[in-house]
Design an enzyme around this catalytic site. Structure first.
Site, PDB file in Angstrom:
ATOM      1  N   SER A 143     -35.737  -5.706 -12.130  1.00  0.00           N
ATOM      2  CA  SER A 143     -35.461  -6.427 -10.893  1.00  0.00           C
ATOM      3  C   SER A 143     -35.593  -7.923 -11.172  1.00  0.00           C
ATOM      4  CB  SER A 143     -36.407  -5.971  -9.797  1.00  0.00           C
ATOM      5  OG  SER A 143     -37.706  -6.105 -10.249  1.00  0.00           O
ATOM      6  N   LEU A 144     -35.486  -8.722 -10.141  1.00  0.00           N
ATOM      7  CA  LEU A 144     -35.514 -10.169 -10.328  1.00  0.00           C
ATOM      8  C   LEU A 144     -36.725 -10.751  -9.619  1.00  0.00           C
ATOM      9  CD1 LEU A 144     -31.781 -10.936  -9.485  1.00  0.00           C
ATOM     10  CD2 LEU A 144     -32.836 -11.085 -11.736  1.00  0.00           C
TER      11      LEU A 144
ATOM     12  N   CYS B  11     -56.916  15.521  12.657  1.00  0.00           N
ATOM     13  CA  CYS B  11     -56.106  14.676  13.533  1.00  0.00           C
ATOM     14  C   CYS B  11     -54.650  15.121  13.455  1.00  0.00           C
ATOM     15  CB  CYS B  11     -56.234  13.222  13.098  1.00  0.00           C
ATOM     16  SG  CYS B  11     -55.131  12.124  14.010  1.00  0.00           S
TER      17      CYS B  11
ATOM     18  N   CYS C   9     -58.559   6.337  11.161  1.00  0.00           N
ATOM     19  CA  CYS C   9     -59.044   7.442  11.975  1.00  0.00           C
ATOM     20  C   CYS C   9     -59.867   8.348  11.072  1.00  0.00           C
ATOM     21  CB  CYS C   9     -57.859   8.208  12.558  1.00  0.00           C
ATOM     22  SG  CYS C   9     -58.264   9.890  13.019  1.00  0.00           S
TER      23      CYS C   9
ATOM     24  N   LYS D 154     -25.851 -13.092  -4.511  1.00  0.00           N
ATOM     25  CA  LYS D 154     -26.628 -11.860  -4.609  1.00  0.00           C
ATOM     26  C   LYS D 154     -26.088 -10.920  -3.533  1.00  0.00           C
ATOM     27  CE  LYS D 154     -31.386 -10.275  -5.033  1.00  0.00           C
ATOM     28  NZ  LYS D 154     -31.297  -9.120  -4.162  1.00  0.00           N
TER      29      LYS D 154
ATOM     30  N   TYR E 245     -22.057  -7.540 -12.874  1.00  0.00           N
ATOM     31  CA  TYR E 245     -22.733  -8.781 -13.236  1.00  0.00           C
ATOM     32  C   TYR E 245     -23.587  -8.711 -14.498  1.00  0.00           C
ATOM     33  CZ  TYR E 245     -26.163  -6.381 -10.253  1.00  0.00           C
ATOM     34  OH  TYR E 245     -26.966  -5.450  -9.674  1.00  0.00           O
TER      35      TYR E 245
ATOM     36  N   ASP F 139       0.841  -1.201   0.000  1.00  0.00           N
ATOM     37  CA  ASP F 139       0.000   0.000   0.000  1.00  0.00           C
ATOM     38  C   ASP F 139       0.875   1.249   0.000  1.00  0.00           C
ATOM     39  OD1 ASP F 139      -1.987  -1.788   0.148  1.00  0.00           O
ATOM     40  OD2 ASP F 139      -2.813  -1.110   2.076  1.00  0.00           O
TER      41      ASP F 139
ATOM     42  N   CYS G 231     -56.537  11.920  18.226  1.00  0.00           N
ATOM     43  CA  CYS G 231     -57.533  13.000  18.136  1.00  0.00           C
ATOM     44  C   CYS G 231     -58.902  12.561  18.650  1.00  0.00           C
ATOM     45  CB  CYS G 231     -57.633  13.510  16.706  1.00  0.00           C
ATOM     46  SG  CYS G 231     -58.499  12.373  15.621  1.00  0.00           S
TER      47      CYS G 231
ATOM     48  N   LYS H  68     -33.570 -16.411  -2.391  1.00  0.00           N
ATOM     49  CA  LYS H  68     -33.200 -15.677  -1.184  1.00  0.00           C
ATOM     50  C   LYS H  68     -32.845 -16.627  -0.044  1.00  0.00           C
ATOM     51  CE  LYS H  68     -33.863 -11.393  -1.368  1.00  0.00           C
ATOM     52  NZ  LYS H  68     -34.989 -10.622  -1.388  1.00  0.00           N
TER      53      LYS H  68
ATOM     54  N   GLU I 153     -23.238  -4.280  -8.519  1.00  0.00           N
ATOM     55  CA  GLU I 153     -23.678  -3.922  -7.172  1.00  0.00           C
ATOM     56  C   GLU I 153     -22.542  -3.218  -6.426  1.00  0.00           C
ATOM     57  OE1 GLU I 153     -26.739  -4.876  -6.865  1.00  0.00           O
ATOM     58  OE2 GLU I 153     -27.254  -4.873  -4.729  1.00  0.00           O
TER      59      GLU I 153
ATOM     60  N   GLU J 293     -24.604 -16.928  -9.101  1.00  0.00           N
ATOM     61  CA  GLU J 293     -23.845 -15.776  -8.594  1.00  0.00           C
ATOM     62  C   GLU J 293     -24.366 -15.408  -7.214  1.00  0.00           C
ATOM     63  OE1 GLU J 293     -24.447 -12.541 -11.354  1.00  0.00           O
ATOM     64  OE2 GLU J 293     -23.931 -13.787 -13.092  1.00  0.00           O
TER      65      GLU J 293
ATOM     66  N   ARG K  70     -29.943   2.996  -9.813  1.00  0.00           N
ATOM     67  CA  ARG K  70     -31.038   2.340 -10.519  1.00  0.00           C
ATOM     68  C   ARG K  70     -32.316   3.197 -10.472  1.00  0.00           C
ATOM     69  NH1 ARG K  70     -35.074  -1.224  -8.691  1.00  0.00           N
ATOM     70  NH2 ARG K  70     -35.845  -2.513 -10.381  1.00  0.00           N
TER      71      ARG K  70
ATOM     72  N   TYR L 131       2.150   1.982  -3.403  1.00  0.00           N
ATOM     73  CA  TYR L 131       1.046   2.509  -4.211  1.00  0.00           C
ATOM     74  C   TYR L 131       0.862   4.001  -3.913  1.00  0.00           C
ATOM     75  CZ  TYR L 131      -3.602   3.008  -6.273  1.00  0.00           C
ATOM     76  OH  TYR L 131      -4.672   3.423  -7.035  1.00  0.00           O
TER      77      TYR L 131
ATOM     78  N   CYS M 290     -59.542   7.122  17.809  1.00  0.00           N
ATOM     79  CA  CYS M 290     -58.144   7.428  17.501  1.00  0.00           C
ATOM     80  C   CYS M 290     -57.432   7.858  18.785  1.00  0.00           C
ATOM     81  CB  CYS M 290     -58.087   8.548  16.461  1.00  0.00           C
ATOM     82  SG  CYS M 290     -56.426   9.228  16.241  1.00  0.00           S
TER      83      CYS M 290
ATOM     84  N   ASP N 158     -25.577  -7.797  -1.274  1.00  0.00           N
ATOM     85  CA  ASP N 158     -26.587  -6.905  -0.717  1.00  0.00           C
ATOM     86  C   ASP N 158     -26.060  -5.476  -0.660  1.00  0.00           C
ATOM     87  OD1 ASP N 158     -28.998  -6.273   0.289  1.00  0.00           O
ATOM     88  OD2 ASP N 158     -28.650  -7.072   2.296  1.00  0.00           O
TER      89      ASP N 158
HETATM   90  S1  IVH Z   1     -28.980  -9.354 -12.097  1.00  0.00           S
HETATM   91  C1  IVH Z   1     -32.205  -8.265 -15.058  1.00  0.00           C
HETATM   92  N1  IVH Z   1     -27.108 -10.295 -10.514  1.00  0.00           N
HETATM   93  O1  IVH Z   1     -30.504  -7.733  -6.922  1.00  0.00           O
HETATM   94  C2  IVH Z   1     -31.170  -8.686 -14.076  1.00  0.00           C
HETATM   95  N2  IVH Z   1     -28.617  -8.694  -9.610  1.00  0.00           N
HETATM   96  O2  IVH Z   1     -33.389  -8.209  -6.903  1.00  0.00           O
HETATM   97  C3  IVH Z   1     -30.912  -7.672 -13.034  1.00  0.00           C
HETATM   98  N3  IVH Z   1     -28.171  -8.047  -7.290  1.00  0.00           N
HETATM   99  O3  IVH Z   1     -31.427  -4.825  -8.679  1.00  0.00           O
HETATM  100  C4  IVH Z   1     -30.062  -7.988 -11.906  1.00  0.00           C
HETATM  101  N4  IVH Z   1     -26.384  -9.331  -7.018  1.00  0.00           N
HETATM  102  O4  IVH Z   1     -29.311  -4.757  -7.228  1.00  0.00           O
HETATM  103  C5  IVH Z   1     -28.160  -9.470 -10.613  1.00  0.00           C
HETATM  104  N5  IVH Z   1     -25.370 -11.171  -9.254  1.00  0.00           N
HETATM  105  C6  IVH Z   1     -26.413 -10.345  -9.352  1.00  0.00           C
HETATM  106  C7  IVH Z   1     -26.846  -9.532  -8.278  1.00  0.00           C
HETATM  107  C8  IVH Z   1     -27.964  -8.721  -8.446  1.00  0.00           C
HETATM  108  C9  IVH Z   1     -27.192  -8.431  -6.446  1.00  0.00           C
HETATM  109  C10 IVH Z   1     -29.252  -7.096  -6.956  1.00  0.00           C
HETATM  110  C11 IVH Z   1     -29.418  -5.957  -7.950  1.00  0.00           C
HETATM  111  C12 IVH Z   1     -30.825  -6.074  -8.468  1.00  0.00           C
HETATM  112  C13 IVH Z   1     -31.489  -6.839  -7.377  1.00  0.00           C
HETATM  113  C14 IVH Z   1     -32.697  -7.594  -7.916  1.00  0.00           C
END
Ligand code: IVH
Length: 678
Positions: free
Chosen positions: A84-85, A435, A429, A117, A227, A35, A413, A316, A175, A115, A138, A38, A410, A119
């Protein structure tokens, strides 16, 4: 001043070295210098650039320290929506997901990429000729915020792609997240500086990225895993998700090292179980697994359902549960008067945060749980949802446990509580803005960031303004003076001045913010935006009939009635007049209200199904709406036409059963060209 060639060469050399070291550190996870070394290289480059300002480039590693603060974020329209998924919580759902895919594409075993997911929050990075030109959140999937300056401070995001073989324009998605360690350290620093604590790493990552001051973002330990792709122009792309991830790595973008290629659903589930075990030892939070069909052409033929791809699934991890004690049961009054019972709990750490309240939803839920004060209960918190009581542990109920009497008036109020909804389940209410609890919530919503964005008008101040009677309605906020405000508890003269200035600033707003701020029942940010796009002026929205309102994207009969009724009430009209008199204003977008009844497809309800080859579904929808049609999501006897693309789903069958007229793509395109140009 001309820059000596030697300095130019050295700067370029340093930049290349630093980029390479970043790549080793963040992408390969295998640094080849210390480090300290760098930092020495970086400092040398900084010195050169400060001597010869011409040497500074947008992609220089020195640009990560953070630019000047912004006043607000610009909006970014996502040309390819950020979807979204679909979620699965049970193995069964994963099995069904795989079976549906196999049936649709007629293969025996599907290859998936599994992959983690992560957070954090989804971010889009736009590279033009290899240089990072834009970073965006997003948002609602269609429109996000421009956080370029903040994104540039994240070390694992290359400011310039490695190599040369990249498309002219490429949008990479992934992410942004914070490690557990980074999160704890940040909270420690926050606490010693007397600043607010973040509830979990995701929240901290989001808060850090949505900082108006990039110099603050630069101090936050953020990282990114990529991703997916968004927009791509002019370039050859790999044929599979797995190859794409390798390609992203090749360009210097970080990809999760835990990604694996798996075959069939059994291997998906095995990967999942492996990760459930591994999860505890990971340095960053993950909340599930994402399975994606590997073959990109298969992905394309599978397409999308509503806002999620058919070719991917988020599996999940189980919700996290804990046991704790119910100290009290109370009711809360919301902005629209809805009365929600809540359990006050002995604080407990669950799902990554300390929980001391859990929603009990409604009266029926308390009865279903047979919940009493003094009970020991299981609470659950999954992802970012509100904590809930799952069950009562009957064996641990003390003798003195006390049942809960739902109030008939209520608690704030004392107006009568009325019941509505399917089985009279929603208690409300009846006091309306009489109120004070509703008034407070209404004001909090009005002042909130996505509404009028009145900086410094916090909950505590609003409570006092209402309790002292200084503010009766939202318009009264704009006649508050520094002297009045400085008289409030915990509000110094300087803060009072700042608040008055913030109120003044908030007067210059936009129509969709204003509409959202009014707090019309079920009119969220997106609906407010759609109303604005459709009508262009407040006058036209206020004058619209219920029927007319239903021609706006996504507005159904209930929301249309809410909007219509809201603008018919004299006190609402009065408050709006008062707000305008006090200087609240916005630029009208200048769209002349289309006389929807005169458009060729007005009054027609159309449903789209299957894959269209000529244009994406969104565009087809927009063009139909431009012609006055209402585009619905499901087929019913009220549907006039169903437009059927390739590989249609059950909607085509339903149309045939109901005898609804079906148009294929060619007929649809003919109709469009007949009814009018774009
Ligand atoms: S793919 C159309 N891959 O999960 C495909 N999403 O619940 C779009 N996320 O909005 C997403 N890891 O923020 C994808 N390996 C991964 C992910 C991922 C985390 C999040 C992402 C997305 C949300 C959907």
């Amino acid at each position: 001043m001309t820059v000596p060639i030697r300095a130019q060469q050295r700067a370029a050399d340093l930049r290349a070295q630093l980029n390479q070291h970043n790549y080793h550190y963040y992408v390969l996870d295998d640094p080849i210098i210390s480090d300290a070394e760098y930092d020495r290289l970086l400092r040398e480059l900084q010195e050169l650039e400060s001597e010869y300002i011409e040497l500074v480039t947008a992609d220089s590693p020195t640009q990560r320290v953070g630019a000047e603060p912004l006043l607000s974020f610009e909006e970014v329209k996502h040309n390819v929506p950020m979807l979204s998924l679909s979620n699965a919580f049970e193995e069964n759902e994963v099995i069904t997901f795989d079976r549906r895919i196999r049936e649709r594409v007629d293969v025996d075993v599907v290859e998936y990429v599994a992959e983690p997911k992560v957070d954090g929050l989804a971010i889009s990075l736009l590279y033009e000729r290899g240089v990072l030109v834009r970073g965006a959140t997003r948002g609602d999937g269609m429109t996000g915020e421009d956080v370029t300056q903040n994104v540039k401070t994240i070390r694992s995001i290359p400011l310039r792609l490695l190599g040369k073989q990249y498309p002219r324009l490429i949008e990479v998605r992934g992410e942004v997240f914070m490690t557990h360690k980074g999160f704890l350290a940040l909270n420690k620093r926050q606490s010693s500086a007397g600043l607010k604590q973040f509830v979990n790493p995701r929240n901290a990552a989001a808060g850090s990225l949505r900082q108006l001051d990039p110099r603050l973002t630069a101090q936050r330990p953020l990282q990114m895993f990529c991703y997916a792709l968004g927009e791509v122009d002019d370039g050859d792309m790999p044929e599979s998700q797995y190859a794409l991830l390798q390609q992203l790595r090749g360009w210097g973008l970080a990809v999760s090292p835990l990604v694996e290629l798996v075959e069939g659903v059994e291997q998906c589930l095995a990967y999942y179980h492996g990760m459930v075990e591994k999860r505890q030892s990971l340095t960053y939070p993950i909340d599930g697994i994402v399975y994606k069909v590997n073959d990109l052409s298969l992905q394309q033929s599978l397409g999308f359902v509503s806002r999620a791809p058919r070719w991917a699934l988020a599996h999940k991890f189980p919700a996290q549960e804990e046991t704790t004690l119910v100290k009290a049961i109370e009711v809360q009054v919301g902005r629209t008067g809805a009365i929600t019972p809540v359990a006050r709990l002995e604080p407990v750490f669950v799902g990554g945060v300390t929980v001391s309240n859990a929603t009990l939803h409604n009266r029926a839920e308390i009865e279903r749980l047979d919940l009493r004060v003094g009970d020991t209960v299981v609470v659950r918190r999954a992802g970012d949802v509100i904590p809930e009581v799952v069950k009562v542990i009957g064996k641990r109920r003390p003798r003195a446990a006390k049942g809960f009497q739902f109030p008939t008036r209520c608690p704030v109020c004392h107006s009568e509580i009325v019941y509505e909804g399917g089985e009279g389940i929603i208690a409300r209410c009846s006091g309306g803005l009489y109120c004070s609890a509703q008034r407070k919530e209404h004001l909090k919503h009005f002042a909130s960031r996505k509404a009028m964005d009145i900086d410094g008008l916090g909950d505590k101040i609003i409570d006092q303004l209402v309790e002292t009677g200084m503010v009766q309605d939202i318009a009264d906020l704009y006649s508050l003076t520094v002297a009045q405000l400085a008289g409030l508890d915990r509000l110094a003269e300087k803060s009072a001045q700042n608040l008055v200035a913030a109120l003044e600033r908030s007067k210059q707003t936009t129509l969709h913010r204003f509409l959202f701020a009014l707090g019309i029942s079920q009119v969220g940010e997106t609906t407010a935006r759609q109303l604005t796009d459709h009508y262009g002026s407040l006058e036209s929205i206020m004058n619209a009939t219920e029927n007319d309102l239903q021609s706006v994207t996504d507005i159904g009969p209930i929301v249309a009635t809410n909007i219509y009724t809201f603008f018919r009430q004299s006190h609402n009209k009065q408050v709006i007049r008062k707000l305008r008199r006090r200087g609240v204003m916005w630029p009208e977008t200048g769209i002349i209200k289309k006389d929807v009844s005169k458009l060729p497809l007005s009054g027609k309800t159309i449903v789209l199904t299957g894959i269209l080859s000529a244009m994406p579904r969104n565009e087809a929808k927009a063009r139909l709406q431009d012609l006055g049609a209402k585009v619905a999501g499901s087929v019913s006897s009220k549907t006039d036409y169903v437009i059927v693309g390739a590989e249609p789903g059950s909607k085509a069958i339903k149309a045939a059963q109901l005898g609804v007229e079906v148009l294929d793509e060619t007929q649809f395109l003919k109709l469009l060209s007949k009814l009018g140009p774009r």
